[in-house]
Design a protein around this motif. Structure first.
Motif, PDB file in Angstrom:
ATOM      1  N   PHE A   1       0.821  -1.213   0.000  1.00 51.67           N
ATOM      2  CA  PHE A   1       0.000   0.000   0.000  1.00 51.67           C
ATOM      3  C   PHE A   1       0.852   1.259   0.000  1.00 51.67           C
ATOM      4  N   ARG A   2       2.078   1.133   0.468  1.00 51.74           N
ATOM      5  CA  ARG A   2       2.981   2.277   0.419  1.00 51.74           C
ATOM      6  C   ARG A   2       3.391   2.588  -1.025  1.00 51.74           C
TER       7      ARG A   2
ATOM      8  N   ALA B   1       4.227  -2.451  -6.313  1.00 49.83           N
ATOM      9  CA  ALA B   1       3.795  -3.755  -5.808  1.00 49.83           C
ATOM     10  C   ALA B   1       3.082  -4.541  -6.897  1.00 49.83           C
ATOM     11  N   ARG B   2       2.240  -3.858  -7.663  1.00 48.98           N
ATOM     12  CA  ARG B   2       1.547  -4.522  -8.767  1.00 48.98           C
ATOM     13  C   ARG B   2       2.545  -5.062  -9.777  1.00 48.98           C
ATOM     14  N   LEU B   3       3.491  -4.236 -10.114  1.00 54.61           N
ATOM     15  CA  LEU B   3       4.557  -4.652 -11.021  1.00 54.61           C
ATOM     16  C   LEU B   3       5.288  -5.889 -10.497  1.00 54.61           C
TER      17      LEU B   3
ATOM     18  N   ILE C   1      -2.070 -14.639   0.018  1.00 53.61           N
ATOM     19  CA  ILE C   1      -1.702 -13.322   0.531  1.00 53.61           C
ATOM     20  C   ILE C   1      -1.295 -12.390  -0.607  1.00 53.61           C
ATOM     21  N   ARG C   2      -0.316 -12.828  -1.399  1.00 54.34           N
ATOM     22  CA  ARG C   2       0.119 -11.989  -2.508  1.00 54.34           C
ATOM     23  C   ARG C   2      -1.010 -11.757  -3.491  1.00 54.34           C
ATOM     24  N   GLY C   3      -1.789 -12.799  -3.721  1.00 58.89           N
ATOM     25  CA  GLY C   3      -2.883 -12.684  -4.673  1.00 58.89           C
ATOM     26  C   GLY C   3      -3.965 -11.728  -4.203  1.00 58.89           C
ATOM     27  N   PHE C   4      -4.360 -11.863  -2.956  1.00 63.34           N
ATOM     28  CA  PHE C   4      -5.384 -10.957  -2.417  1.00 63.34           C
ATOM     29  C   PHE C   4      -4.952  -9.514  -2.590  1.00 63.34           C
ATOM     30  N   VAL C   5      -3.716  -9.246  -2.239  1.00 62.05           N
ATOM     31  CA  VAL C   5      -3.225  -7.867  -2.290  1.00 62.05           C
ATOM     32  C   VAL C   5      -3.265  -7.316  -3.715  1.00 62.05           C
TER      33      VAL C   5
ATOM     34  N   THR D   1      -6.610   2.317  -2.669  1.00 62.25           N
ATOM     35  CA  THR D   1      -5.893   2.825  -1.502  1.00 62.25           C
ATOM     36  C   THR D   1      -6.787   3.695  -0.622  1.00 62.25           C
ATOM     37  N   ASP D   2      -7.868   4.212  -1.194  1.00 62.16           N
ATOM     38  CA  ASP D   2      -8.790   5.024  -0.401  1.00 62.16           C
ATOM     39  C   ASP D   2      -9.733   4.171   0.429  1.00 62.16           C
ATOM     40  N   ARG D   3      -9.927   2.934  -0.019  1.00 62.00           N
ATOM     41  CA  ARG D   3     -10.856   2.052   0.699  1.00 62.00           C
ATOM     42  C   ARG D   3     -10.218   0.690   0.912  1.00 62.00           C
ATOM     43  N   PRO D   4      -9.207   0.639   1.760  1.00 61.17           N
ATOM     44  CA  PRO D   4      -8.496  -0.619   1.991  1.00 61.17           C
ATOM     45  C   PRO D   4      -9.415  -1.652   2.634  1.00 61.17           C
ATOM     46  N   LEU D   5      -9.212  -2.902   2.280  1.00 64.67           N
ATOM     47  CA  LEU D   5     -10.053  -3.988   2.790  1.00 64.67           C
ATOM     48  C   LEU D   5      -9.363  -4.683   3.958  1.00 64.67           C
TER      49      LEU D   5
END
Lengths: 233, 233
Positions: free
Chosen positions: B103-104, B109-111, B153-157, B208-212
């Motif tokens: 999230f930082r 992270a997506r990359l 974990i990685r997938g959810f993110v 990022t505005d609505r983290p789950l």
DNA sequence: ACCTGAACACCGTTCAAGT
DNA sequence: ACCTGAACACCGTTCAAGT
């Protein structure tokens, strides 16, 4: 650029085979499926269809819109299991079916998971899953149960399908993994035979050549156990 | 293109600030972080550094190699919790720490999740996790336990961080979701207040505005419960 | 309504040539 | 060793003009 090519028509003259929105989406689907998203371009697609690039823009809008349509086409094809089977087998079948379809078209599946769908037509699966979870008794934590299941399943599949880096060959990766420093990575080194080419981050084969079927089933079963246990409590 | 710009040096003359590999990776990291992968190009990076594009190729290789280095930089920054805490809190902290770091730097992270790492230097987390799982008693199913946890974990993110489509505005998406046909999507319609902008596939805000947060914790806890239960059996 | 043809503003990458 | 300058082969997108 030869005059006799089918791509060279006179101004304003229509294509022999009419270029419809559906034909464009289908061709784009096929191109991405075969060559990957990197091998796809608006210009190559236009050439494939024997048409000028601008024609595509008239029919489907820009590249982003077209990718959205391709994505949608893929999601629509995901098979839903019989809704009357019991919750447990239904959920397992949905998960397996989703993953199986992703393996049929890995390049498109990756595309579809990476960006959020631009259309709400792809909500059959979410709707059905929400229905099952409500039946199970989830209410306040309905969102969390749904997100956990959906995020884990879709996420696992996309992580599993992550392609190898193009720059390095599989042999080099294998050598590197097998030769990992045992003082720096003691646990990997100690279990290398179990993990090599099977554990995430420790694979060198193509993802479709070495599917992680057992790990996926393991994950889904753990999740379903957990969800049921939480409802009994 | 002005002669007085710092980009206009004479042939063979070195940059005032030396262009090192580290400086290039750092600048690329910052550019992708701020503008996203789409807003990043070798040429814009070169301009940013006051240097010709070819210079980058001399220092870091091609675009793919540079992205690999950026990725590596990100992974190295993931914080590892104290290894001496008990398994359960350790695992939860690793998961949360990974997600917090994603999230930082969501674009990076997506990359980093989309392509497999090109270097084996990023295996601290996998190694530690494998160690913990072995301690717990996993052996034959070590791979499955590891893959399930890591993939989920990685997938959810990455699914959570999937950006909204650029073509459609949030208001339009909200309107579409709130106005979904209740006969076609009865379960979504019946629970729209609980799900709107919170459930995967039903969000319109920026991720990022609505983290789950709650859903992620829910997922991780279900998984940890399941793993422990499987070891007691 | 549908398509051409050309143009614009970009890309990534290579390479001889400079210092 | 390090960087320039130019070139090559591409992109996505727009738009006036054609039929």
């Amino acid at each position: 650029m030869v005059k006799s090519s089918s791509a060279a028509r006179r101004r304003g003259v229509r294509a022999d085979v009419p270029v419809t929105k559906e034909a464009i989406v289908e061709a784009a689907f096929r191109l991405i499926d075969e060559r990957g998203l990197e091998g796809f371009s608006m210009r190559s697609l236009a050439a494939e269809l024997g048409v000028f690039p601008a024609t595509l823009y008239w029919h489907v809008g820009d590249r982003g819109a077209l990718l959205g349509l391709v994505e949608y086409e893929w999601i629509k094809q995901v098979r839903m299991p019989d809704p009357d089977t019991d919750w447990r087998t239904w959920a397992l079948e949905v998960a397996r079916g989703y993953r199986a379809h992703a393996f049929r078209h890995p390049n498109i599946a990756r595309l579809a998971t990476l960006e959020r769908p631009q259309n709400t037509g792809s909500l059959r699966l979410p709707d059905a899953l929400i229905g099952k979870l409500v039946e199970l008794g989830f209410d306040d934590d309905l969102v969390d149960a749904f997100n956990a299941l959906m995020g884990a399943i879709r996420g696992f599949v996309i992580v599993e399908l992550a392609p190898r880096p193009e720059s390095i060959g599989p042999d080099e990766i294998e050598a590197e993994i097998r030769g990992l420093d045992a003082t720096e990575y003691p646990n990997i080194a100690a279990n290398v035979d179990r993990l090599a080419d099977r554990a995430l981050s420790l694979r060198w084969s193509n993802p479709t050549d070495r599917p992680l079927d057992d790990s996926f089933d393991f994950l889904v079963n753990v999740l379903l156990d957990g969800l049921e246990a939480r409802r009994r409590a």
